[in-house]
Design an enzyme around this catalytic site. Structure first.
Site, mmCIF file in Angstrom:
data_model
loop_
_atom_site.group_PDB
_atom_site.id
_atom_site.type_symbol
_atom_site.label_atom_id
_atom_site.label_comp_id
_atom_site.label_asym_id
_atom_site.label_seq_id
_atom_site.Cartn_x
_atom_site.Cartn_y
_atom_site.Cartn_z
ATOM 1 N N THR A 48 91.593 -137.616 9.438
ATOM 2 C CA THR A 48 91.429 -138.697 9.529
ATOM 3 C C THR A 48 90.383 -138.984 8.596
ATOM 4 O O THR A 48 90.415 -140.302 8.164
ATOM 5 C CB THR A 48 91.243 -139.359 10.917
ATOM 6 O OG1 THR A 48 92.340 -138.882 11.826
ATOM 7 C CG2 THR A 48 90.807 -140.691 10.963
ATOM 8 N N CYS A 49 89.201 -138.377 8.906
ATOM 9 C CA CYS A 49 87.852 -138.933 7.989
ATOM 10 C C CYS A 49 88.364 -138.872 6.568
ATOM 11 O O CYS A 49 87.869 -139.624 5.857
ATOM 12 C CB CYS A 49 86.805 -137.765 8.189
ATOM 13 S SG CYS A 49 86.493 -137.501 9.939
#
Length: 159
Positions: A48-49
């Protein structure tokens, strides 16, 4: 207890990833005299980052600056070499990467998180904040597993 709007950031040593290599900085000095959009990720190169969080701030950089932000910064419980490589691989050179290698900043904010179940140890929660001259003006902490209120789009709407 987690940091709140109106609180002063704790004075913690961070390590800024620069093209010349790691540079130690005190948080009190880094945030002094400017408005900073700060976001935290649990880990560089994590799904996600890398797919959403960092790209959103890269894409919204000009809009954030037009809304009064002097600097955009990212912090993570990674070392400066990892953050530097992550920045380079994402062409994120305009974002200040602040390594919190030992998790001291995350802990002092009350925003550390237990990622032992994922084999990642203690990390930072995912969040965003607006810091003006070292004082928190906005803070948005994600629920575990979520990604919405710490996004660049959400933070931009608060400026």
């Amino acid at each position: 207890m987690a940091i709140s709007v109106g609180d002063k950031l704790p004075d913690i040593k961070l390590v800024k990833a620069t093209p010349e290599g790691p540079e130690a900085v005190q948080s009190s000095e880094f945030f002094a005299g400017k408005k900073v959009a700060l976001f935290a990720v649990p880990g560089a190169f994590t799904p996600t980052c890398s797919a959403k969080h960092l790209p959103g701030y890269i894409e919204k950089m000009d809009e954030l600056k037009a809304a009064g932000v002097d600097e955009v910064a990212c912090t993570s419980v990674n070392d400066a070499f990892v953050l530097g490589a992550w920045s380079k691989s994402n062409d994120a050179g305009d974002i200040s990467m602040l390594a919190d290698g030992n998790g001291e900043f995350a802990s002092a904010l009350g925003l550390d998180a237990d990622f032992n179940g994922f084999g990642m140890g203690t990390r930072s929660q995912r969040y965003s904040m607006v810091v003006n001259d070292g004082i928190v003006e906005q803070i948005n902490v994600e629920a575990p597993g979520d990604f919405s209120v710490s996004s660049a789009e959400h933070l931009l709407g608060q400026l």
